[in-house]
Motif scaffolding. Sequence first.
Motif, PDB file in Angstrom:
ATOM      1  N   ARG A   1      17.044  19.999 -76.866  1.00 16.29           N
ATOM      2  CA  ARG A   1      18.322  19.649 -77.509  1.00 16.29           C
ATOM      3  C   ARG A   1      19.442  20.553 -77.003  1.00 16.29           C
ATOM      4  N   GLU A   2      19.144  21.832 -76.836  1.00 14.24           N
ATOM      5  CA  GLU A   2      20.173  22.787 -76.459  1.00 14.24           C
ATOM      6  C   GLU A   2      20.452  22.801 -74.957  1.00 14.24           C
ATOM      7  N   GLN A   3      19.431  22.577 -74.139  1.00  8.03           N
ATOM      8  CA  GLN A   3      19.569  22.784 -72.699  1.00  8.03           C
ATOM      9  C   GLN A   3      19.540  21.504 -71.871  1.00  8.03           C
TER      10      GLN A   3
ATOM     11  N   ASP B   1      13.403  29.208 -72.283  1.00  9.08           N
ATOM     12  CA  ASP B   1      14.473  28.969 -71.315  1.00  9.08           C
ATOM     13  C   ASP B   1      13.949  27.992 -70.277  1.00  9.08           C
TER      14      ASP B   1
ATOM     15  N   ALA C   1      15.263  19.699 -67.737  1.00 19.57           N
ATOM     16  CA  ALA C   1      16.528  20.387 -68.000  1.00 19.57           C
ATOM     17  C   ALA C   1      17.401  20.521 -66.767  1.00 19.57           C
TER      18      ALA C   1
ATOM     19  N   PRO D   1      21.269  18.198 -72.760  1.00 22.62           N
ATOM     20  CA  PRO D   1      22.030  17.253 -73.590  1.00 22.62           C
ATOM     21  C   PRO D   1      22.102  15.852 -72.994  1.00 22.62           C
TER      22      PRO D   1
ATOM     23  N   GLU E   1      11.308  21.055 -78.630  1.00 27.64           N
ATOM     24  CA  GLU E   1      12.357  20.153 -79.121  1.00 27.64           C
ATOM     25  C   GLU E   1      13.702  20.876 -79.169  1.00 27.64           C
ATOM     26  N   ARG E   2      13.716  22.096 -79.707  1.00 33.61           N
ATOM     27  CA  ARG E   2      14.979  22.825 -79.789  1.00 33.61           C
ATOM     28  C   ARG E   2      15.528  23.130 -78.399  1.00 33.61           C
ATOM     29  N   ALA E   3      14.648  23.527 -77.480  1.00 34.05           N
ATOM     30  CA  ALA E   3      15.101  23.854 -76.132  1.00 34.05           C
ATOM     31  C   ALA E   3      15.684  22.633 -75.436  1.00 34.05           C
TER      32      ALA E   3
ATOM     33  N   HIS F   1      11.840  31.325 -78.336  1.00 32.30           N
ATOM     34  CA  HIS F   1      12.889  30.748 -77.501  1.00 32.30           C
ATOM     35  C   HIS F   1      12.325  30.440 -76.122  1.00 32.30           C
TER      36      HIS F   1
END
Length: 354
Positions: free
Chosen positions: A39-41, A5, A110, A43, A35-37, A3
């Motif tokens: 997408r989540e953080q 941040d 982000a 938008p 990529e996941r970070a 993960h």
Amino acid sequence: MPHLDLTADPVDLCAALVDVPSVSGDEAPLADALERALREQAPHLELLRSGQAVLARTNLGRERRVLLAGHIDTVPIADNLPSRRDGDLLYGCGTSDMKAGDAVIAHLAATVSDPRHDLTLVFYDCEEVEAARNGLGRIEREHADWLRADLAILGEPTNAGVEAGCQGTLRGEITTRGRRAHSARSWLGRNAVHAAAAVLDRLNTYGARTVDIDGCEYREGLQAVRIVGGVAGNVVPDECVVTVNFRFAPDRTAAAAEQHVREVFDGFEVAVTDLSPGALPGLTAPAAAEFIAATAATPSAKYGWTDVSRFAALGIPAVNYGPGDPNLAHTREEYVDTRQITEATAVLRRFLAR
């Protein structure tokens, strides 16, 4: 999957990136985490996955677009993972080259949701290996529209200074030929190694140029970097190859650099084995001038070749700017001064945020 941040202190983010091994060709775990970070953080960003590269961009209709790029791969690990802190220094594989720069870019992606300019963020693979595998080349072939911008900033380590453009590089082989003979009867042969002395004489008397472009001084250099000749201890050699490396100012095209080397060694057999053009600094372009003003730095010439050349070939002004000491890249003791991460983040935020 680790993960990340992206909103955390970019120093901590850098350590987290370093702790995900990503030797060239094995970037998938880090690319997946980025990529996941995003997408989540983040938008507000449009995302694209290309192989093991992750791209993101805003589409706000701003007058200009700024592209921030960083490679996520490293050279092979040398017993220098996981990362460790010692005061202001963060040690570990890739800290300087260039996960510190990646951390700055990812953090800003982000946390700057309403930028002054439209932004494109490119985290790419396979920079540390042969050019044919470089992720930027694949992106240019398959997603060229993602590389359009008015300014490209490559987060390579520059000690948080601005290094504009880059030198071009040419490697060539100068071959001298002779005739083999037994060294006990050397007069029956013709020594190709001795003939190479004339090649070295031209190098010794070569006058290298110094060129000022946009206030940046580029020094050229033509050097012998390898000599191979001889087959046995009792044979007059019939072939000698002198490998030369020409680092040339970006006002020369690749073709002009090759022509120059052939002129220097006129009369010898010359074969060019590698050739990459340099990159003009383009500091007079509006977006580049605005960035220089935001840094309050005096730009200097980039000695060496970096991927800014790829952007310059697309007509995009490009600079190198990132935390980390380039002299520490690829070493066992690689580290980054975390104060440079903080400084680079503040400078780029000042440039990008409304």
